[in-house]
Design a protein around this motif. Sequence first.
Motif, PDB file in Angstrom:
ATOM      1  N   GLU A  19       0.786  -1.122  -0.072  1.00  0.00           N
ATOM      2  CA  GLU A  19       0.053   0.120   0.047  1.00  0.00           C
ATOM      3  C   GLU A  19       0.854   1.197  -0.032  1.00  0.00           C
ATOM      4  N   ALA A  22      -2.704   6.845   1.088  1.00  0.00           N
ATOM      5  CA  ALA A  22      -4.138   7.229   1.201  1.00  0.00           C
ATOM      6  C   ALA A  22      -4.639   8.515   0.896  1.00  0.00           C
ATOM      7  N   SER A  23      -5.756   8.762   0.514  1.00  0.00           N
ATOM      8  CA  SER A  23      -6.148  10.124   0.756  1.00  0.00           C
ATOM      9  C   SER A  23      -6.790  10.467   1.908  1.00  0.00           C
ATOM     10  N   ALA A  80      -3.458  11.802  -2.880  1.00  0.00           N
ATOM     11  CA  ALA A  80      -2.827  10.534  -1.981  1.00  0.00           C
ATOM     12  C   ALA A  80      -1.305  10.394  -2.111  1.00  0.00           C
ATOM     13  N   ARG A 111     -12.512   7.575   1.967  1.00  0.00           N
ATOM     14  CA  ARG A 111     -11.025   7.801   1.424  1.00  0.00           C
ATOM     15  C   ARG A 111     -10.654   6.751   0.753  1.00  0.00           C
ATOM     16  N   ARG A 113      -7.465   3.934  -0.683  1.00  0.00           N
ATOM     17  CA  ARG A 113      -6.158   3.814  -0.498  1.00  0.00           C
ATOM     18  C   ARG A 113      -5.694   2.892  -1.644  1.00  0.00           C
ATOM     19  N   ASP A 135     -12.857   3.244   1.336  1.00  0.00           N
ATOM     20  CA  ASP A 135     -13.479   3.023   2.584  1.00  0.00           C
ATOM     21  C   ASP A 135     -14.443   4.061   3.096  1.00  0.00           C
TER      22      ASP A 135
END
Length: 154
Positions: A19, A22-23, A80, A111, A113, A135
């Motif tokens: 990963e 993320a925003s 992100a 958000r 990811r 999410d």
Amino acid sequence: MANKTIDGVDALRGFVGQEVGASDWRLVSQELINRFADATGDHQWIHVDVERCKAESPYGACIAHGFLTVSLLPDLMREAIEVAGTYKMRVNYGFNRLRFTGGVPAGSRIRARFALVSVKDVEGGVEITWTVTVDVEGREKPALVAEWLGRTYY
């Protein structure tokens, strides 16, 4: 400004299988949903009829169009992750998989990811494949899971 900056495509390759970023959380308001309904002509009650949704929807509220959630991905990605460098252009190349796994109720926050699947050389640039998970704040099950492809040309 992006939450994470990566120093070029070569450095990005080192993140395959991870990963990457993320925003921040983003509000999905009823106003945004209504504007999307107007832009697309999709005025199904589950999106725009607040009173009916309170009475009949399993969410107790209107939900965002799945394609509204998809349409937010470029801006969520920009927020992100930034892959630094000089490029002629970056384009969406499509999706291998896209699933709407849960609704996004009006007034909730989402958000995105981004996990890097691959960076593949193509003529004039690279094809970058991401697994994207959207999410909904306070909920375990995501609203969207997709494998998203982009191309970056030098």
